[in-house]
Design a protein around this motif. Structure first.
Motif, PDB file in Angstrom:
ATOM      1  N   LYS A 137       0.196  -7.382  -4.382  1.00  0.00           N
ATOM      2  CA  LYS A 137      -1.045  -6.915  -3.766  1.00  0.00           C
ATOM      3  C   LYS A 137      -1.079  -5.397  -3.810  1.00  0.00           C
ATOM      4  O   LYS A 137      -0.157  -4.731  -3.336  1.00  0.00           O
ATOM      5  CB  LYS A 137      -1.139  -7.397  -2.315  1.00  0.00           C
ATOM      6  CG  LYS A 137      -1.145  -8.909  -2.172  1.00  0.00           C
ATOM      7  CD  LYS A 137      -1.029  -9.319  -0.714  1.00  0.00           C
ATOM      8  CE  LYS A 137      -0.932 -10.831  -0.590  1.00  0.00           C
ATOM      9  NZ  LYS A 137      -0.690 -11.260   0.794  1.00  0.00           N
TER      10      LYS A 137
ATOM     11  N   THR B 182      -5.257  -2.288   8.674  1.00  0.00           N
ATOM     12  CA  THR B 182      -5.736  -2.917   9.904  1.00  0.00           C
ATOM     13  C   THR B 182      -5.112  -2.301  11.148  1.00  0.00           C
ATOM     14  O   THR B 182      -5.775  -2.141  12.174  1.00  0.00           O
ATOM     15  CB  THR B 182      -5.418  -4.426   9.868  1.00  0.00           C
ATOM     16  OG1 THR B 182      -5.921  -4.984   8.650  1.00  0.00           O
ATOM     17  CG2 THR B 182      -6.038  -5.144  11.049  1.00  0.00           C
TER      18      THR B 182
ATOM     19  N   LYS C 111      -8.631  -3.329   3.889  1.00  0.00           N
ATOM     20  CA  LYS C 111      -8.013  -4.573   4.349  1.00  0.00           C
ATOM     21  C   LYS C 111      -6.512  -4.438   4.539  1.00  0.00           C
ATOM     22  O   LYS C 111      -5.878  -5.304   5.149  1.00  0.00           O
ATOM     23  CB  LYS C 111      -8.331  -5.704   3.387  1.00  0.00           C
ATOM     24  CG  LYS C 111      -7.744  -5.549   1.994  1.00  0.00           C
ATOM     25  CD  LYS C 111      -8.115  -6.741   1.131  1.00  0.00           C
ATOM     26  CE  LYS C 111      -7.566  -6.628  -0.290  1.00  0.00           C
ATOM     27  NZ  LYS C 111      -7.919  -7.800  -1.111  1.00  0.00           N
ATOM     28  N   PHE C 112      -5.918  -3.354   4.006  1.00  0.00           N
ATOM     29  CA  PHE C 112      -4.499  -3.106   4.217  1.00  0.00           C
ATOM     30  C   PHE C 112      -4.265  -1.971   5.211  1.00  0.00           C
ATOM     31  O   PHE C 112      -3.181  -1.389   5.241  1.00  0.00           O
ATOM     32  CB  PHE C 112      -3.816  -2.786   2.887  1.00  0.00           C
ATOM     33  CG  PHE C 112      -3.703  -3.965   1.975  1.00  0.00           C
ATOM     34  CD1 PHE C 112      -2.774  -4.962   2.218  1.00  0.00           C
ATOM     35  CD2 PHE C 112      -4.548  -4.103   0.883  1.00  0.00           C
ATOM     36  CE1 PHE C 112      -2.679  -6.059   1.388  1.00  0.00           C
ATOM     37  CE2 PHE C 112      -4.463  -5.196   0.043  1.00  0.00           C
ATOM     38  CZ  PHE C 112      -3.530  -6.193   0.298  1.00  0.00           C
TER      39      PHE C 112
ATOM     40  N   GLY D 118      -0.987  -0.271   8.107  1.00  0.00           N
ATOM     41  CA  GLY D 118      -0.917  -1.438   7.240  1.00  0.00           C
ATOM     42  C   GLY D 118      -1.361  -2.694   7.940  1.00  0.00           C
ATOM     43  O   GLY D 118      -2.034  -2.653   8.982  1.00  0.00           O
ATOM     44  N   GLU D 119      -1.000  -3.803   7.368  1.00  0.00           N
ATOM     45  CA  GLU D 119      -1.185  -5.109   7.995  1.00  0.00           C
ATOM     46  C   GLU D 119       0.037  -5.952   7.653  1.00  0.00           C
ATOM     47  O   GLU D 119       1.012  -5.448   7.110  1.00  0.00           O
ATOM     48  CB  GLU D 119      -2.512  -5.732   7.571  1.00  0.00           C
ATOM     49  CG  GLU D 119      -2.702  -5.961   6.115  1.00  0.00           C
ATOM     50  CD  GLU D 119      -2.466  -7.411   5.759  1.00  0.00           C
ATOM     51  OE1 GLU D 119      -2.804  -8.307   6.528  1.00  0.00           O
ATOM     52  OE2 GLU D 119      -1.902  -7.640   4.681  1.00  0.00           O
TER      53      GLU D 119
ATOM     54  N   SER E  40       0.832  -8.218   5.538  1.00  0.00           N
ATOM     55  CA  SER E  40       1.262  -8.481   4.154  1.00  0.00           C
ATOM     56  C   SER E  40       1.503  -7.226   3.347  1.00  0.00           C
ATOM     57  O   SER E  40       1.962  -7.301   2.204  1.00  0.00           O
ATOM     58  CB  SER E  40       0.217  -9.346   3.441  1.00  0.00           C
ATOM     59  OG  SER E  40      -1.019  -8.661   3.335  1.00  0.00           O
ATOM     60  N   GLY E  41       1.216  -6.045   3.908  1.00  0.00           N
ATOM     61  CA  GLY E  41       1.457  -4.829   3.162  1.00  0.00           C
ATOM     62  C   GLY E  41       1.087  -3.599   3.956  1.00  0.00           C
ATOM     63  O   GLY E  41       0.078  -3.577   4.668  1.00  0.00           O
ATOM     64  N   GLY E  42       1.897  -2.574   3.840  1.00  0.00           N
ATOM     65  CA  GLY E  42       1.627  -1.320   4.535  1.00  0.00           C
ATOM     66  C   GLY E  42       2.662  -0.289   4.159  1.00  0.00           C
ATOM     67  O   GLY E  42       3.535  -0.523   3.306  1.00  0.00           O
TER      68      GLY E  42
ATOM     69  N   ILE F 255      -2.195  -1.968  -2.510  1.00  0.00           N
ATOM     70  CA  ILE F 255      -2.641  -1.545  -1.185  1.00  0.00           C
ATOM     71  C   ILE F 255      -3.373  -0.211  -1.193  1.00  0.00           C
ATOM     72  O   ILE F 255      -4.018   0.142  -0.205  1.00  0.00           O
ATOM     73  CB  ILE F 255      -1.462  -1.483  -0.192  1.00  0.00           C
ATOM     74  CG1 ILE F 255      -0.495  -0.353  -0.542  1.00  0.00           C
ATOM     75  CG2 ILE F 255      -0.743  -2.816  -0.119  1.00  0.00           C
ATOM     76  CD1 ILE F 255       0.558  -0.117   0.535  1.00  0.00           C
TER      77      ILE F 255
ATOM     78  N   MET G 211      -5.880   4.160   1.768  1.00  0.00           N
ATOM     79  CA  MET G 211      -5.541   2.746   1.808  1.00  0.00           C
ATOM     80  C   MET G 211      -6.799   1.904   1.666  1.00  0.00           C
ATOM     81  O   MET G 211      -7.856   2.249   2.205  1.00  0.00           O
ATOM     82  CB  MET G 211      -4.874   2.404   3.148  1.00  0.00           C
ATOM     83  CG  MET G 211      -3.658   3.238   3.487  1.00  0.00           C
ATOM     84  SD  MET G 211      -2.172   2.677   2.666  1.00  0.00           S
ATOM     85  CE  MET G 211      -1.885   1.129   3.519  1.00  0.00           C
ATOM     86  N   LYS G 212      -6.671   0.800   0.937  1.00  0.00           N
ATOM     87  CA  LYS G 212      -7.744  -0.187   0.972  1.00  0.00           C
ATOM     88  C   LYS G 212      -7.912  -0.651   2.413  1.00  0.00           C
ATOM     89  O   LYS G 212      -6.939  -0.866   3.131  1.00  0.00           O
ATOM     90  CB  LYS G 212      -7.411  -1.369   0.072  1.00  0.00           C
ATOM     91  CG  LYS G 212      -7.403  -1.028  -1.410  1.00  0.00           C
ATOM     92  CD  LYS G 212      -7.049  -2.253  -2.247  1.00  0.00           C
ATOM     93  CE  LYS G 212      -7.055  -1.910  -3.726  1.00  0.00           C
ATOM     94  NZ  LYS G 212      -6.644  -3.071  -4.570  1.00  0.00           N
TER      95      LYS G 212
END
Length: 976
Positions: A405, A494, A491-492, A524-525, A527-529, A407, A488-489
């Motif tokens: 993914k 949060t 969704k990553f 991050g979140e 699943s990734g940060g 990020i 950062m995107k």
């Protein structure tokens, strides 16, 4: 009885000032005395009853302010306390008293350092205030008020012994001080600028500012003979006295040691720990040792004797040279017996062989730990376990992929802003400079007409990147800002932790000035940060007591620096900025930072539910019967009595590991740095290193510390162990060679005590040390375990402060100091659970009203057997956790402050419903029956009975569920 009148005044004055200084012996009685009397006493012999008794003796003390302590004199036979004590003269050298009445002849005990023992922990008791003044009638009767020459009817007594309550408390022989007169006479006889006394390791030199009587009674050393075994690391000392002036840069120069047959121990095998060493990164260093006139400097020396050494008598020379004094030579003879020590002497702490551990490089290498694969580089792309990074020509990440993914919304930018614009540099000159399994390094050079930027970067096997950017001005230039920006995107991005914010959702916009104790943030979140840590200061471990991370000057920039969040519809940019600065031509500034990609590893929920911890060497039968299998042995017990020095009770520790290994348990111990027990064998050797290892300070604390260390230390944790034994710790300095010793100690414990790992209760070191620890444990026992506890009152956000440790530990135990009842669910997720970082946490919520809701994050209390029973009955080890935080959770609720996490397995699901409401609330659950593999028409929904937690209830699909305020409910959904 001797009667003294004014007719013999002159004779009495002469007699009374001649203190008894011979025939006093120093002993430790077979039976100790009650602790409240203090650790020291004099034994007085009284020939016959008397109304007043006189003593005048040299007690030769080194501790401070003897005149401020209470004095007690009691009969050895009856325990009766003498009511009157008149102080004639008190100083560190001499004690002169008149006391009485004494009704029986015989021995009397004179206690001169009594205190009030604290029988628990944390802080010691205090010395007692001085005794009341003697009765006026008694004082007048013996003419004690005005002049010693007017004493009347006073019997003379003698002090035959000075006793210590235990051998550990004894001052003899190295803290029995010489008098000023004795020292003056000694120095008059010895006119060299510095004087040398050689001492065996069994007599550590203790006093830096006084000479022991032992030295006055003999001449300075011209030779030293030591007795050692083959394969022993042999240690001894040279005590150097700056006799007549300050001595600058004293250092020993060694020769080879040779025997009559020509066998040799080379000078390369001989080390002086005070003048040379190896730091925690494995780099050798030298130290200059200066001695102030009148002070004593011990030089601790080690000789590395090989196992194959020929037995015999070896001779050589030690030349002590100084910049401003004539050198002196000591003849060294080492007698090596025809016997071999299998462990270099490490199992017997009195040998001081472990001093070589100070210079250890164990665990320093460029290999990954066992849980990570070797790094791979293809062009500018670096592949690590579960992560990959594509570097641009500036050396910065253009892409970051975590489990495939991406990020980043745009490349990471090291931005320089001038005239309201970000400077656009031409492409950099990029090259990879080093490739090893555990680390890959690169450099880049970027420049324009006014600035030169040089980047040195590296990436380690766990996905951590480290950078040092040097910004150099070619011409005078006014810079508006220099910053590091992470787009950062959305969704990553949060959640956000750090830089003045406790964990929780990322705000749309945010700006903060750095606190002194903040040097990092994570965004991050689950699943990734990534975490960014600003480096270059003196310390970047977690905040703890006196250990405080601080942003370096380049980033802080006189409070111009700060942190900000900027958001739009697609991107959240987290930036650390340094603000405006003027630079002259040729001036340079270094900006250092590190980036850790998260999660640091894949979450292992099976271990989370099957490795069950108990914090005591005495687990209950219920714990044993229900899957308890990991024991943490704290300090202050028979197996690990002394804090951070678990090397004394070896028989006991080995015995308990064998006992519980036989039952299938793993045994871990409390062992860290930060503070060290006063029972540390090497305490005097460490004191000789100045404040390199042991921190300075104002002293005080437990009485042993005040009586022996006296000055220049900081007292820490105190524990009364019973039977008059006390463990009193003192503070370590910042990163030092003790960390090398600590890692060697860990290796020794795993090999010799067969421990299975460590319980760390807050730490004051950085990732380099814990990475070495993990590598060292894996050498002997690859499945060794580390769990880390932190008190957030110290760390101001345990997860972020300790995040760099996470690649090398197995579990956290965070929560102390949190008020869980005030914290929302997003705080629990980011600051307690460990889920975004790939590491499990156990519940530690003693500040919560009801200690619930842990199962919303896969947590429960250590030793909470009813929950363990539920796990086993359900079979949670084989289930898949599907959290409420996922983008498409399998269970949702109709209440914004009530969440549901599911544990899914074939045929049934365990649902943990947790409420963050301040009052009872009803909630409806929406289940994704397809994902769960269940038919809602054919299921049972049950809240199983859990002792001390919840009563049994059944529900129909769609039926509302009542949840208590700040409470939870555990449900099992199963096929009928």
């Amino acid at each position: 009885m001797k009667k003294i009148t004014c007719f013999v005044c002159a004779l009495f004055v002469m007699w009374s000032t001649q203190a008894q200084n011979k025939d006093i012996t120093y002993t430790v009685p077979a039976a100790s005395w009650p602790e409240q009397f203090g650790n020291h006493r004099a034994v007085i012999n009284i020939k016959e009853p008397a109304d007043a008794v006189h003593i005048n003796f040299l007690w030769r003390r080194h501790d401070k302010d003897p005149e401020t302590r209470k004095m007690q004199i009691v009969s050895a036979a009856t325990g009766t306390e003498v009511p009157n004590i008149h102080r004639v003269y008190i100083d560190k050298e001499r004690c002169e008293l008149v006391f009485g009445p004494v009704k029986e002849p015989g021995e009397y005990y004179f206690y001169y350092l009594p205190y009030t023992p604290e029988l628990k922990q944390y802080s010691p008791g205090y010395y007692l205030d001085p005794e009341k003044k003697p009765a006026a009638s008694w004082t007048q009767q013996h003419a004690l008020a005005d002049n010693p020459s007017a004493f009347h009817n006073v019997q003379e007594a003698t002090v035959k012994q000075i006793q210590a309550r235990s051998s550990f408390d004894s001052f003899y022989p190295m803290e029995v001080t010489a008098t000023a007169k004795e020292v003056d006479s000694f120095l008059h006889r010895n006119t060299a600028d510095f004087l040398v006394f050689a001492e065996d390791r069994t007599y550590p030199i203790r006093m830096p500012d006084a000479l022991p009587l032992r030295w006055i009674e003999k001449q300075p050393s011209l030779a030293f003979t030591g007795h050692a075994l083959k394969n022993e690391y042999y240690a001894f000392q040279l005590g150097v006295i700056a006799a007549h002036k300050n001595i600058e840069n004293i250092k020993p120069v060694f020769s080879d040691l040779k025997d009559a047959k020509g066998n040799t121990i080379p000078l390369s095998a001989i080390t002086c720990f005070n003048t040379t060493g190896v730091d925690t990164k494995g780099k050798p260093f030298t130290k200059k040792v200066h001695i102030i006139q009148g002070k004593v400097q011990p030089l601790w020396i080690g000789i590395d004797i090989p196992a194959g050494a020929a037995p015999g008598n070896y001779q050589g020379m030690i030349t002590l040279a100084a910049d401003n004094a004539k050198e002196q030579t000591i003849k060294l003879q080492l007698s090596i017996a025809d016997s071999t020590l299998p462990d270099r002497g490490d199992g017997e702490t009195w040998r001081h062989s472990r001093l070589r551990w100070l210079n250890s490089t164990l665990g320093i290498n460029d290999n990954p730990t066992l849980r990570y694969k070797a790094l791979q580089a293809t062009g500018n792309r670096i592949e690590a376990t579960g992560k990959s990074v594509l570097l641009d020509s500036y050396g910065l990440p253009a892409q970051i992929n975590i489990t495939d993914k991406s990020i980043l919304a745009a490349p990471v930018q090291f931005a320089v802003e001038i005239n309201n614009r970000v400077v656009v540099f031409p492409a950099g000159k990029f090259s990879i400079t080093e490739k090893k399994p555990g680390i890959i390094k690169w450099k880049s050079r970027i420049e324009n007409d006014s600035l030169l930027l040089e980047c040195n970067g590296e990436m380690e096997f766990d996905g951590r990147l480290s950078y040092k950017y040097r910004v150099q001005a070619k011409i005078p230039v006014h810079i508006q800002d220099i910053r590091i920006a992470f787009p950062m995107k959305k969704k990553f991005a949060t959640y956000l932790v750090g830089m003045g914010r406790m964990g929780g959702y990322t705000p749309k916009n945010h700006i903060s000035r750095w606190l002194k104790t903040e040097d990092s943030f994570w965004i991050g979140e689950t699943s990734g940060g990534l975490q960014c840590e600003l480096r270059g200061g003196r310390y970047h471990g977690p905040l703890l007591n006196l250990y405080q991370p601080n942003p370096p000057a380049s980033w802080f920039n006189g409070v111009n620096g700060g942190f900000r969040i900027d958001s739009d519809e697609q991107t959240v940019t987290a930036s650390a900025y340094s603000g405006a600065r003027k630079m002259n031509a040729g001036q340079s500034v270094d900006y250092e930072f590190a980036v850790l990609l998260t999660p640091v590893k894949a979450m292992d929920m099976k271990k989370q539910f099957t490795e069950r911890y108990f914090h005591s060497p005495y687990p209950t039968p219920e714990v044993i019967a229900n899957g308890g299998n990991v024991m943490n042995i704290h300090h202050a017990n028979p197996y690990n009595p002394f804090i951070n020095y678990p090397f004394i009770a070896q028989k006991e520790m080995k015995g308990i590991t064998e006992q519980w290994h036989a039952k299938g348990w793993k045994v871990k111990i409390y062992y860290t740095v930060r503070e060290l027990s006063n029972h540390l064998t090497e305490i005097w050797a460490l004191r000789s290193l100045g404040n390199e290892v042991l921190s300075g300070g104002d002293g005080g604390g437990y009485q042993w510390l005040q009586e022996h260390l006296v000055t220049d230390y900081s007292p820490q944790w105190y524990t009364h162990l019973g039977n008059g034994v006390v463990d009193a710790a003192i503070l370590n300095g910042s990163e030092s060679r003790w960390y090398n010793y600590y890692i060697e100690g860990l290796n020794w414990l795993v090999k010799n005590m067969d421990i299975d790992g460590l319980y760390l209760d807050d730490v004051s070191f950085d990732r380099n040390i814990i990475k070495r620890m993990r590598k060292v444990m894996e050498l002997t026992k690859p499945d060794c375990m580390i769990d880390l506890h932190s008190n957030t009152a110290f760390s101001l956000g345990s997860m972020n402060q300790n995040l760099e440790m996470f690649p090398f530990i197995d579990k956290t135990w965070f929560g102390e100091g949190f008020n869980f009842d005030l914290m929302p669910a997003d705080f629990w997720l980011t600051e307690v659970s460990g889920i975004p970082f790939g590491i499990g946490n156990d519940v530690l919520m003693h500040m919560s009203v009801n200690n619930r809701r842990g199962m919303s994050f896969g947590m429960t209390h250590r030793g909470f057997v009813p929950m363990w029973k539920l796990w086993d009955e359900f079979g949670i080890a084989e289930a898949q956790m599907r959290g409420y935080w996922e983008k498409t959770p399998v269970v949702t609720t109709d209440h914004k402050n009530i969440v549901a996490t599911a544990y899914v397995k074939k045929g049934k699901t365990l649902i943990a419903v947790g409420s963050w409401e301040n009052k009872p609330a009803t909630v409806h659950l929406k289940l994704n029956w397809k994902v769960l593999g269940l038919d809602p028409a054919k299921v049972n929904i049950t809240a199983p009975a859990i002792d001390d937690y919840q009563v049994k209830r059944t529900y129909k699909p769609g039926e509302p569920i009542l949840i208590d305020a700040k409470g939870d409910c555990l449900l099992i959904v199963s096929e009928r």
